[in-house]
Design an enzyme around this catalytic site. Structure first.
Site, PDB file in Angstrom:
ATOM      1  N   LYS A   9      -1.797   6.911   8.204  1.00 60.84           N
ATOM      2  CA  LYS A   9      -1.555   5.931   9.266  1.00 60.84           C
ATOM      3  C   LYS A   9      -0.309   5.151   8.924  1.00 60.84           C
ATOM      4  O   LYS A   9      -0.047   4.877   7.735  1.00 60.84           O
ATOM      5  CB  LYS A   9      -2.779   5.019   9.359  1.00 60.84           C
ATOM      6  CG  LYS A   9      -2.529   3.613   9.771  1.00 60.84           C
ATOM      7  CD  LYS A   9      -2.962   2.464   8.885  1.00 60.84           C
ATOM      8  CE  LYS A   9      -2.143   1.916   7.818  1.00 60.84           C
ATOM      9  NZ  LYS A   9      -2.451   0.600   7.309  1.00 60.84           N
ATOM     10  N   ALA A  95      -3.911   3.155  -2.464  1.00 62.38           N
ATOM     11  CA  ALA A  95      -3.544   1.721  -2.339  1.00 62.38           C
ATOM     12  C   ALA A  95      -2.077   1.574  -1.963  1.00 62.38           C
ATOM     13  O   ALA A  95      -1.302   0.900  -2.637  1.00 62.38           O
ATOM     14  CB  ALA A  95      -3.860   0.964  -3.632  1.00 62.38           C
ATOM     15  N   ASP A 135      -9.080  -0.787   8.796  1.00 60.33           N
ATOM     16  CA  ASP A 135      -8.272   0.305   9.356  1.00 60.33           C
ATOM     17  C   ASP A 135      -9.101   1.542   9.716  1.00 60.33           C
ATOM     18  O   ASP A 135      -8.567   2.503  10.273  1.00 60.33           O
ATOM     19  CB  ASP A 135      -7.206   0.744   8.339  1.00 60.33           C
ATOM     20  CG  ASP A 135      -6.059  -0.249   8.229  1.00 60.33           C
ATOM     21  OD1 ASP A 135      -5.928  -1.112   9.120  1.00 60.33           O
ATOM     22  OD2 ASP A 135      -5.301  -0.145   7.253  1.00 60.33           O
TER      23      ASP A 135
END
Ligand code: C5P
Length: 274
Positions: A9, A95, A135
Site C-alpha cells: 500500500k 515496519a 490500514d
C-alpha cells in the site's frame, strides 16, 4: 490451496487532522496499491504460519503475526474451527510504511473468506480488519480509496492504474506509534477535491517531518528520488519507505538504476499502480 496477493500500500497523501482521545489520530489519506508485494497461501491443516522469502528474518522474533491474529478473529466471528496452514512469502520490508503486515492480514482474511464461502464484501470481514489495524480495512478493499477516521472509513476512487512507481527503503525500521507521537499537533488543512492524481499532487504527508527527525536518512531518500524527474516523490505512511511516480517506464528505470548504483544496501522495487 488458496493463494492471495498481499500488495504494498502507499499513501499518496496523508493529512493528520487531529489527535483523538483514544490515542489514535484523525486522518484523511489517499490509499493506493501497487502490483507487487507479499503472497499468502492457505492449505488445509491445523492453524500454523511458515514465513519464507527475502524479508522473512524480519519477522522471526514475532510470536503473534497478524496473519495468525486474523485467522483467530475469523474463526471466532464466523463460528468455524481455528485452522489453516498459512505460508507467508515476505517480499516487503517490515515496519516500513507500505502496509506489509496489514496487507498480509487482509490477504489471510480473503483466503479464509474464499475457503468458507464468505463474500469478500461481508461487513464482518471489515470489522475484523479494523480491529487488527488501521490500514487493514484499506488492504482488504485493495483499491484506491480515500480513508478517514483512523483510516478505516473508506470511499473507493478510480486511480491512474498502470502509472510507473518506484519504492525505496533505506533499511531503517520506523515505529508508526513513535512517528505519530512526534507529529507537531498542527492541522495543516483538509484534502482538496479533484481526481486522484491532482489530490496526490496537492496533498502532503504530514508524517514526513516527524519521521525525518527520527530517521534523517529519509531526507537522503527523498533527495535522490526528487533528482530523477518524478511526477511526485513522497514518503508513504509513517516511513521510512518513500515512493515516486513517473510519467514513463524509462524515467522509472533510469531513476532506479541511479539509486541502486549509489546505495547498494537500499531496497528498491520497480512496480506500477494497481
Ligand atoms: O492501527 P495500528 O495498530 O496500525 O496503529 C499503530 C499505531 O499508530 C497506533 O498504536 C497509534 O499509535 C498510531 N496511529 C495513530 N493514528 C492512526 C493510526 C495509527 O495514532 N490513525
Amino acid at each position: 490451496m488458496i493463494t492471495e496477493n498481499a500488495p504494498a500500500k502507499i499513501n499518496l497523501a496523508l493529512h493528520v487532522r487531529a489527535r483523538r482521545a483514544d490515542g489514535y489520530h484523525e486522518l484523511e489519506t489517499l490509499f493506493a496499491f501497487v502490483a507487487d508485494g507479499d503472497t499468502v497461501t492457505l492449505a488445509p491443516g491445523p492453524l500454523s504460519l511458515t514465513v519464507i522469502g527475502p524479508f522473512s528474518a524480519g519477522l522471526s522474533g514475532e510470536g503473534d503475526n497478524l496473519v495468525l491474529r486474523a485467522a483467530r478473529a475469523f474463526a471466532a466471528t464466523f463460528g468455524v474451527a481455528e485452522s489453516g496452514a498459512f505460508t507467508l512469502d515476505k517480499h516487503l520490508p517490515v515496519a516500513s510504511g507500505i502496509g506489509g503486515g496489514s496487507a498480509d492480514a487482509a490477504a489471510a482474511l480473503r483466503a479464509l473468506a474464499r475457503a468458507n464461502q464468505v463474500a469478500l464484501d461481508d461487513p464482518r470481514l471489515f470489522e475484523i480488519a479494523a480491529a487488527l489495524g488501521s490500514d487493514v480495512p484499506a488492504c482488504l478493499l485493495g483499491r484506491t480509496a480515500l480513508g478517514r477516521g483512523r483510516g478505516e472509513q473508506l470511499a473507493p476512487l478510480d486511480g491512474p492504474v498502470g502509472l510507473p512507481v518506484l519504492l525505496v527503503n533505506p533499511g531503517v525500521a520506523v515505529s508508526t506509534a513513535a512517528v505519530f507521537k512526534a507529529w507537531d499537533g498542527i492541522d495543516k488543512g483538509p484534502m482538496p477535491d479533484g481526481d486522484v492524481l491532482s489530490l496526490a499532487l496537492a496533498g502532503r504527508n504530514d508524517l514526513e517531518a516527524p519521521a525525518r527527525r527520527l530517521a534523517p536518512v529519509i531526507d537522503h531518500v527523498l533527495t535522490l528520488l526528487a533528482a530523477g524527474n518524478p511526477i511526485l516523490a513522497r514518503m508513504s505512511g509513517s516511513g521510512a519507505t518513500c515512493f515516486a511516480l513517473y510519467a514513463s517506464m524509462d524515467d522509472r528505470t533510469a531513476a532506479a538504476a541511479r539509486i541502486r548504483a549509489a546505495q547498494t544496501g537500499w531496497w528498491c522495487l520497480e512496480t506500477r499502480l494497481a
